[in-house]
Write a protein that holds these residues in place. Structure first.
Motif: not given
Lengths: 203, 203
Positions: A34-58
């Motif tokens: 949620n916080e990361i989506a907020g930082d980059v002004s992006m919907s959570k859905a779109l963030l999850y489109y790029y990275f399916p979960d937090k560990s993948q993002l990490y």
């Protein structure tokens, strides 16, 4: 390859940068998607489109950090074997000190790191071997150290030995990822080991 | 101290011997307290009087093994530093090869060894340091190696470095307790490390 950046890549880079900053300052567990989506002004859905979960993002951030680290390693200039070894140790030490909190993921998942992380560790290890191997061959060719039959094995042996240098806690238990207050002591010990090791390779 | 053995001690020794044999041949997890009670013709209740559970019994056997190991270490005779280091490595290697199955407890509890086991490991480590330290001091006094300010630290550094020597699996993951098929390769690498390390301490 086009010189015009792909808008997907620009978005991905922004996500990676925000994630890196949050992981570094608040740690993996205290950072939310949620916080990361907020930082980059992006919907959570779109963030999850790029990275399916937090560990993948990490893992993606880790991969980027590792690329930067490898570039630093490969840009190293040194005039002899001990300098090459010291350069490798110092570069690693600085990398860990600078990014210390980022690695809380390693502490949290010490016994169960994802395979992707092991793959990155493997790539870094291979690059370190190549660096040290080249320095060993150069020095052996110059007759400064004894001829070395298998420079790969010597580089690997030193890396293993350096890896074994840990600060013992009162209970003798050794942890995979050292405490921040132990990094300096480990660094000093590794420099001493390198000094003895290089002398041991000399003619 | 009486020369007549305490009947309690005789019983305890019989239990420890049976337990050692079962742990060695069948492993920790496949050994039951029932079987051990049977071996020594004792009621289960009496066995539990001596050892409140299987892990306590295991720790007692481990303590006995460690005493034997330390005696072997302390009986070592060698004429120079490299021999002393090689003796230490060989003694440890033989100890682990001989008792390999006994250590399945370590593999099963890799992340959660009881404090008593850590205490035994600490005692062994300290004895190894003392052995190597004495050899370093002797060699430095004889002028064969450079003067050493802190022989404890040098011995500790070498033990750490040796400890770091592991066989990398395909996945890069390193396990705390190596596979039986890896012991020889680790042993060879450690001998090479000792050879380089000792040369590095020379004048």
């Amino acid at each position: 390859m086009s010189i015009v950046a792909d808008p997907h890549d620009i978005k991905k880079d922004k996500i990676l940068e925000s994630a890196y900053n949050r992981f570094l300052h608040y740690g993996y567990s205290k950072t939310t998607m949620n916080e990361i989506a907020g930082d980059v002004s992006m919907s959570k859905a779109l963030l999850y489109y790029y990275f399916p979960d937090k560990s993948q993002l990490y893992i993606a951030v880790m991969r980027k950090l590792s690329t930067d680290y490898l570039k630093k390693l490969q840009a190293g200039v040194f005039s002899n074997l001990e300098e090459a070894f010291i350069f490798q140790i110092n570069t690693q030490h600085d990398f860990i000190v600078t990014n210390y909190n980022f690695f809380d993921f390693f502490r949290l998942n010490e016994q169960n790191l994802p395979d992707d992380i092991w793959q990155i560790i493997g790539e870094i290890h291979q690059a370190e071997i190549e660096l040290l191997k080249a320095a060993i061959i150069k020095e052996a060719d110059a007759g400064i150290i004894r001829p070395v039959e298998n420079p790969d094995a010597i580089a690997d042996l030193l890396l293993d030995a350096l890896h074994g240098v840990r600060v013992r806690s009162a209970s003798q238990k050794k942890v995979f990822f050292p405490g921040k207050d132990q990094l300096e002591e480990i660094h000093e010990k590794r420099l001493l080991l390198v000094n003895i090791f290089v002398r041991g390779l000399m003619n």
